[in-house]
Design a protein around this motif. Structure first.
Motif, PDB file in Angstrom:
ATOM      1  N   SER A 352       0.830  -1.195   0.000  1.00 61.01           N
ATOM      2  CA  SER A 352       0.000   0.000   0.000  1.00 61.01           C
ATOM      3  C   SER A 352       0.867   1.248   0.000  1.00 61.01           C
ATOM      4  O   SER A 352       1.947   1.268   0.579  1.00 61.01           O
ATOM      5  CB  SER A 352      -0.920  -0.006   1.217  1.00 61.01           C
ATOM      6  OG  SER A 352      -1.632   1.203   1.325  1.00 61.01           O
ATOM      7  N   ARG A 353       0.387   2.304  -0.651  1.00 57.84           N
ATOM      8  CA  ARG A 353       1.121   3.566  -0.696  1.00 57.84           C
ATOM      9  C   ARG A 353       0.914   4.398   0.554  1.00 57.84           C
ATOM     10  O   ARG A 353       1.656   5.355   0.785  1.00 57.84           O
ATOM     11  CB  ARG A 353       0.695   4.382  -1.924  1.00 57.84           C
ATOM     12  CG  ARG A 353       1.096   3.773  -3.251  1.00 57.84           C
ATOM     13  CD  ARG A 353       0.843   4.739  -4.366  1.00 57.84           C
ATOM     14  NE  ARG A 353       1.662   5.935  -4.219  1.00 57.84           N
ATOM     15  CZ  ARG A 353       1.264   7.157  -4.536  1.00 57.84           C
ATOM     16  NH1 ARG A 353       0.042   7.363  -4.992  1.00 57.84           N
ATOM     17  NH2 ARG A 353       2.066   8.187  -4.389  1.00 57.84           N
ATOM     18  N   ILE A 354      -0.089   4.100   1.330  1.00 57.85           N
ATOM     19  CA  ILE A 354      -0.357   4.855   2.546  1.00 57.85           C
ATOM     20  C   ILE A 354      -0.606   3.881   3.673  1.00 57.85           C
ATOM     21  O   ILE A 354      -0.996   2.736   3.470  1.00 57.85           O
ATOM     22  CB  ILE A 354      -1.576   5.788   2.384  1.00 57.85           C
ATOM     23  CG1 ILE A 354      -2.785   5.013   1.873  1.00 57.85           C
ATOM     24  CG2 ILE A 354      -1.264   6.927   1.454  1.00 57.85           C
ATOM     25  CD1 ILE A 354      -4.019   5.846   1.717  1.00 57.85           C
ATOM     26  N   GLY A 433      -7.448   4.630 -10.353  1.00 60.35           N
ATOM     27  CA  GLY A 433      -6.308   5.541 -10.345  1.00 60.35           C
ATOM     28  C   GLY A 433      -6.185   6.374  -9.100  1.00 60.35           C
ATOM     29  O   GLY A 433      -5.213   7.120  -8.962  1.00 60.35           O
ATOM     30  N   ASN A 434      -7.147   6.257  -8.182  1.00 60.75           N
ATOM     31  CA  ASN A 434      -7.095   7.053  -6.959  1.00 60.75           C
ATOM     32  C   ASN A 434      -6.069   6.472  -5.999  1.00 60.75           C
ATOM     33  O   ASN A 434      -5.472   5.428  -6.239  1.00 60.75           O
ATOM     34  CB  ASN A 434      -8.476   7.102  -6.308  1.00 60.75           C
ATOM     35  CG  ASN A 434      -8.669   8.372  -5.492  1.00 60.75           C
ATOM     36  OD1 ASN A 434      -7.710   9.054  -5.147  1.00 60.75           O
ATOM     37  ND2 ASN A 434      -9.908   8.688  -5.172  1.00 60.75           N
ATOM     38  N   ILE A 435      -5.871   7.145  -4.883  1.00 61.69           N
ATOM     39  CA  ILE A 435      -4.889   6.708  -3.902  1.00 61.69           C
ATOM     40  C   ILE A 435      -5.136   5.248  -3.523  1.00 61.69           C
ATOM     41  O   ILE A 435      -6.241   4.868  -3.127  1.00 61.69           O
ATOM     42  CB  ILE A 435      -4.951   7.593  -2.650  1.00 61.69           C
ATOM     43  CG1 ILE A 435      -4.376   8.971  -2.933  1.00 61.69           C
ATOM     44  CG2 ILE A 435      -4.185   6.973  -1.503  1.00 61.69           C
ATOM     45  CD1 ILE A 435      -2.884   9.001  -3.119  1.00 61.69           C
ATOM     46  N   ASP A 436      -4.114   4.425  -3.659  1.00 63.20           N
ATOM     47  CA  ASP A 436      -4.153   3.010  -3.308  1.00 63.20           C
ATOM     48  C   ASP A 436      -5.097   2.203  -4.191  1.00 63.20           C
ATOM     49  O   ASP A 436      -5.461   1.078  -3.842  1.00 63.20           O
ATOM     50  CB  ASP A 436      -4.521   2.804  -1.840  1.00 63.20           C
ATOM     51  CG  ASP A 436      -3.465   1.991  -1.111  1.00 63.20           C
ATOM     52  OD1 ASP A 436      -2.362   1.817  -1.676  1.00 63.20           O
ATOM     53  OD2 ASP A 436      -3.732   1.524  -0.002  1.00 63.20           O
ATOM     54  N   GLY A 437      -5.511   2.756  -5.331  1.00 66.90           N
ATOM     55  CA  GLY A 437      -6.271   1.977  -6.284  1.00 66.90           C
ATOM     56  C   GLY A 437      -5.382   0.992  -7.015  1.00 66.90           C
ATOM     57  O   GLY A 437      -4.150   0.994  -6.884  1.00 66.90           O
ATOM     58  N   MET A 438      -5.993   0.137  -7.827  1.00 61.67           N
ATOM     59  CA  MET A 438      -5.234  -0.897  -8.511  1.00 61.67           C
ATOM     60  C   MET A 438      -4.179  -0.285  -9.429  1.00 61.67           C
ATOM     61  O   MET A 438      -2.999  -0.643  -9.385  1.00 61.67           O
ATOM     62  CB  MET A 438      -6.177  -1.795  -9.320  1.00 61.67           C
ATOM     63  CG  MET A 438      -5.469  -2.922 -10.059  1.00 61.67           C
ATOM     64  SD  MET A 438      -6.599  -3.899 -11.070  1.00 61.67           S
ATOM     65  CE  MET A 438      -7.066  -2.667 -12.300  1.00 61.67           C
TER      66      MET A 438
END
Length: 567
Positions: A352-354, A433-438
């Motif tokens: 995860s990015r966050i 394409g949103n935060i933590d999307g695929m």
């Protein structure tokens, strides 16, 4: 000052000096993992320094000759490994070797030339190396906390886009000649930078601006030292003044504020980067030319073929090309479908990015009574309301590229289509394409794997050393190119950039005519044609990187930081 004890490393980086090599009758084998076993041919030339100045043997020889002449080798038949006599700079042996090579060159060229005339004391170099090692280790720990994705793909492109827009606005006059404004003053008013004020348009203002710039560099360096230096070294005014002068004047002043801001040097740097990228492409220029000539030769009939035979030959050639074209498209379709299936299947397992602490749902997305998703912010915010994350496809890299190459003016249909796809990925079904999307996690994983790979750092440092210090020494002062030579450098840069684009894309985007294509790329490169404007961009980049590494400087002054450390 307490002696900094070096930590043990996984790999030793020792080497043989010429003195030790001549002390034994037979050829000795070094235990340094960076050095290969010597062949009979290499043994004959082991007494001479290798021709390649960036080779591992030459690099270690440079470090020992400059930094280790009085450390650790007394009374030993075999020289001690580098990690035993020099403090570690980072957690990587390969990076340490390249950084020590930079330090050795800087100390030899800028410090020992005048310090050796004052005193023969050899321990000054040891103290400087200790201070630098303490700072680099602290910077490495801070670097681990920096969001490099946002820095490289969002914040730095944002600075470049600001520079491009300000430069083009300043040089595009809407008034006739008597009423037009001065481009530098217009640029400085659009991007005010106190250190570069006033605008140097006459001799008196030039000296005032240079003094302000020098004070800014010293303030910036002393702010960094106030955070990174050990307390006992920070109390030594002589040491902090000397180190601050080296970094502010010799590195920042001579590099960023001097040579690096010159347009022709920036164009040469872009040319070298383009050539390196070209060398790493799957097909080189020679291969492309060979393929084109081969395809053209297949389309030409043999000399002795005439009449009906020529017609049958052309039909056969056309059928052959059609068959291979169908086969290539089928293979491309299969590869694309396979890649999409594997990517979609593995995307849930990507990191995860966050983190959970940085992901307040109300700040990422909110739904109104209509049930439609509404993006409330471009970034995910932490508790201090400071921007931390932004979706990869929303970062400033894409808008910077569009502004740089006039995409919204040249091809508004393409710009609109890309904007629609971007909006669909951010707010459409699934918000991939949103935060933590695929899609966001896939792009982030690709960046971490191929762009932010730590193994690329030693190669990058080695290439930078070869360009800045050829033969591990200062290059002779270069004569500033004339106006015609600078135009030629800009043209070569445009040709190098153009060579990175496939011919089909060049035909669609630029149209026919190689001169027209090169001319339009040169027009893009004109945004770096003013050294005063370039200083705004380069100092902005340096200041941004420093603030991200040392966030204390964002809300505290140098005097306040010094008072906290020394009280």
């Amino acid at each position: 000052m307490p002696r900094l004890q070096p930590r043990p490393k996984a790999v030793a980086t020792s080497n043989l000096t010429p003195a030790s090599a001549s002390s034994t009758p037979g050829p000795s084998i070094s235990k340094d993992p960076f050095l290969k076993a010597e062949s009979p041919t290499s043994r004959q030339t082991s007494g001479r320094e290798p021709a390649d100045p960036v080779s591992q043997r030459a690099t270690l020889f440079l470090i020992r000759r400059t930094l280790c002449t009085h450390l650790g080798d007394k009374g030993r038949s075999t020289p001690a490994p580098i990690n035993e006599i020099l403090p570690p700079l980072t957690s990587s042996n390969e990076v340490d070797v390249e950084l020590y090579a930079f330090i050795a060159i800087i100390i030899r060229e800028f410090v020992q030339t005048w310090y050796s005339k004052i005193t023969p004391d050899p321990y000054f170099v040891e103290e400087v190396v200790k201070i630098i090692a303490h700072c680099t280790r602290a910077l490495e720990q801070r670097l681990r906390k920096v969001d490099l994705e946002s820095l490289l793909f969002d914040e730095l492109p944002d600075l470049l886009e600001t520079h491009v827009q300000a430069y083009r606005t300043a040089n595009y006059s809407t008034h006739p000649s008597p009423l037009e404004g001065e481009p530098r003053k217009v640029y400085h008013s659009l991007w005010p930078f106190p250190a570069l004020a006033p605008v140097p348009d006459d001799n008196a203002l030039v000296q005032q601006q240079m003094n302000n710039e020098a004070h800014y560099r010293q303030l910036l360096v002393h702010g960094i030292l106030a955070v990174l230096l050990p307390t006992e070294d920070l109390e030594n005014d002589c040491l902090t003044t000397l180190v601050g002068q080296i970094f502010s004047e010799m590195i920042l002043g001579g590099g960023i504020g001097g040579k690096a801001s010159e347009p022709w040097l920036l164009w040469e740097g872009i040319t070298k980067v383009s050539e390196v990228i070209q060398d790493h492409l799957p097909k080189s220029k020679a291969k492309v030319r060979h393929d084109r000539s081969k395809s053209q030769s297949l389309s030409q009939p043999p000399v002795d073929v005439t009449g009906g035979a020529e017609k049958r030959w052309r039909i056969g050639t056309s059928m052959q090309r059609t068959f291979w074209l169908i086969l290539q498209y089928a293979f491309l379709t299969f590869t694309t479908i396979r890649f999409l299936i594997i990517t979609i299947a593995t995307s849930p397992s990507l990191p995860s990015r966050i983190t959970a602490t940085n992901k307040p749902p109300s700040l990422v997305q909110s739904k109104e009574h209509t049930g439609e998703p509404k993006l409330t912010t471009d970034r995910v915010l932490d508790s201090s309301k400071r921007p931390v994350k932004r979706p990869i496809i929303k970062m400033k890299l894409w808008s910077c590229f569009s502004s740089l190459f006039y995409l919204d003016f040249r091809m508004p249909w393409l710009y609109g289509m890309v904007s629609m796809l971007q909006w669909g990925a951010l707010a459409g079904p699934g918000e991939v394409g949103n935060i933590d999307g695929m899609l966001d996690k896939i792009l982030s994983h690709a960046v971490q794997t191929h762009v932010l790979d730590p193994s690329l750092l030693p190669l990058l440092l080695r290439t930078a050393r070869s360009a800045l210090f050829p033969n591990n020494t200062l290059a002779p002062p270069r004569t500033i190119p004339s106006s015609n030579e600078q135009l030629l450098i800009r043209r070569r840069c445009a040709e190098a950039i153009l060579s990175l684009l496939p011919a089909r894309i060049q035909d669609i985007y630029f149209g026919a005519g190689i001169e027209r294509r090169v001319g339009e790329i040169e027009e893009v490169l004109n945004v770096f044609s003013d050294s005063y404007c370039n200083k705004h961009l380069l100092y902005g980049v340096v200041e941004l990187i420093v603030v991200r590494l040392i966030p204390e400087l964002d809300h505290k002054g140098v005097d306040e930081l010094l008072e906290e450390r020394l009280s």
